[in-house]
Design an enzyme around this catalytic site. Structure first.
Site, PDB file in Angstrom:
ATOM      1  CB  SER A  38      -0.800  -0.050   1.349  1.00  9.48           C
ATOM      2  OG  SER A  38      -1.734   1.260   1.032  1.00  9.48           O
TER       3      SER A  38
ATOM      4  CG  ASP B 165       6.955  24.924   0.565  1.00 13.75           C
ATOM      5  OD1 ASP B 165       6.336  24.265   1.460  1.00 13.75           O
ATOM      6  OD2 ASP B 165       7.540  25.126   1.427  1.00 13.75           O
TER       7      ASP B 165
ATOM      8  CG  HIS C  53      -5.046  -2.334   0.004  1.00 15.64           C
ATOM      9  ND1 HIS C  53      -4.794  -1.648  -1.609  1.00 15.64           N
ATOM     10  CD2 HIS C  53      -4.674  -1.913   0.908  1.00 15.64           C
ATOM     11  CE1 HIS C  53      -3.571  -0.444  -0.737  1.00 15.64           C
ATOM     12  NE2 HIS C  53      -3.913  -1.285  -0.103  1.00 15.64           N
TER      13      HIS C  53
END
Length: 428
Positions: free
Chosen positions: A146, A354, A407
């Site tokens: 994951s 940023d 998953h």
């Protein structure tokens, strides 16, 4: 530095701890402690075996605690010495919680501190451990599950020369897509899971509706004392993406109301079960850093919440609202007592513009490290569309696309890791 060793359940377990820079580009600045647990099959203790670094899912997931070998770990220990890393901010690696983060200072300082808890810093920590344990110029293997796969792609970007091979399960990240693009596809997948769940358990559609309507008109308290809101209750849908998610969710809803009451009353069993799903007390870093893990050069600005407003089908005010998925929302930071003291810093991170790039596209396009990735076709958390696009952009990356697993396939079957190792070794 080795700090302890013990034998348990057929494993020799050695704990390690190193000091690393909080900001790796400021080596003379503040430092934090990073912890990792080395595991080797007891009968192979002392043998020279290749190292395998395991990068856990998250963000905010600590390394597994090996009480007994899970299926994937049993397979890995056949021919590897495994290092289970507590990624910074988790477990015993400078954990971020409501008890620790306020010590950093006011929210602006907290946000600046947390900006150093993304994949790029995790990889730099791993490099310190590699040099300490494996050797200055020696390479090791990496397995990323994951979010650990996200970190593995960052590793391939930053220090590929020290990687012998990379295996990724359910974790090929989008390389350039902004967070809102990720969530636009993710909401489609969550809607599909809702449809399948309610098709499997038709009576649960009415149960979810009844619980939401009850919460709109009653002051219902969770075991920790805070009020349970309808929108927070709907986040139990995060369970829909796990292999066993449908059944536990069904049985939770099955006991929602106290039987035989003159008026509807939500049961204590149900409320305790809901709390276990919606509370982030054991992994508070996840809702804080989940969206920043996609940030590259622009603010994420609570993307999941913004995209939800584009989706009438996910309006929590609907008569029959849908359950939500792995998305995180600003209200969770205010309504969960484990997160309240992190909320202001999380808001500041959401506006940060940023963020440096996490992936070097040129380095990935020129990659010569063996890489194999399992892409789960129906994955609710890491959508296949972005994973397949990323696979095309990493030179030599081999994929196994399957709908056999959800998953969490790595935890469900040793066959997942076995197949990826065989792919990287050229046996498959």
């Amino acid at each position: 530095m080795q700090i302890s060793r013990f034998r348990h359940a057929g494993m020799t377990v050695t704990d390690h701890e190193v000091r690393v820079a909080l900001a790796h580009d400021e080596p003379d600045g503040a430092t934090i402690s990073v912890f990792a647990r080395e595991v080797v099959a007891a009968e192979r203790t002392g043998l020279d075996q290749p190292w395998l670094l395991f990068l856990q899912g998250g963000p905010g997931g600590k390394g597994p605690r090996p009480a007994s070998p899970a299926s994937w770990l049993t397979r890995a220990l056949k021919d590897h010495r495994v290092l289970l890393l507590d990624q910074r901010g988790t477990g015993r690696s400078a954990p971020i919680t409501r008890q620790t983060l306020p010590r950093v200072g006011w929210p602006e300082l907290q946000a600046e501190h947390l900006a150093h808890f993304r994949a790029d810093s995790i990889v730099a920590d791993a490099e310190v451990l590699r040099r300490e344990l494996v050797g200055e110029e020696s390479a090791w293997h990496v397995l990323g599950q994951s979010y650990g796969g996200f970190c593995a792609l960052t590793y391939l970007s930053q220090a590929p020369e020290f990687l012998a091979s990379v295996a990724i399960t359910g974790g090929l990240p989008p390389l350039t897509a902004p967070a809102e693009e990720v969530y636009r596809i993710s909401y489609d997948r969550v809607a599909e899971k809702n449809a399948r769940f309610f098709d499997t358990f038709p009576q649960d559609r009415d149960r979810v509706t009844a619980v939401v309507q009850h919460l709109r008109t009653h002051d219902v308290r969770l075991p920790t004392g805070e009020q349970l809101s309808p929108e927070r209750f709907l986040t139990i849908g995060v369970e829909l993406g796990a292999t066993s998610g449908f059944d536990p969710l069904h049985y939770l809803l099955d006991e929602a109301f106290v039987p035989g009451s003159d008026t509807p009353v939500l049961s204590e069993t149900f409320l305790a079960g809901v709390h276990a799903v919606v509370s982030y007390a054991t992994r508070p870093l996840f809702p804080v850093m989940h969206e920043p893990s996609y940030g590259q050069g622009e603010a994420t600005r609570w993307a999941a919440d913004r995209v939800r407003r584009e989706r009438p089908d996910f309006d929590p005010q609907l008569d029959e609202p849908l359950l939500t998925g792995e998305m995180t929302y600003p209200f969770q930071l205010r309504q969960d007592p484990a997160l309240a003291d992190l909320a202001d810093a999380a808001d500041l991170l959401a506006e940060r513009t940023d963020w440096p790039a996490l992936y070097d596209l040129e380095a990935l396009a020129a990659n010569d490290v063996p890489v194999a990735a399992a892409i789960y076709h129906d994955d609710m958390y890491v959508v296949r569309e972005h994973s397949l696009e990323t696979a095309r952009r990493v030179r030599g990356l081999r994929t196994w696309v399957t709908n056999e697993f959800e998953h969490d396939g790595l935890r469900q079957s040793a066959d997942v890791l076995d197949r990826l190792l065989a792919m990287n070794a050229g046996r498959l």
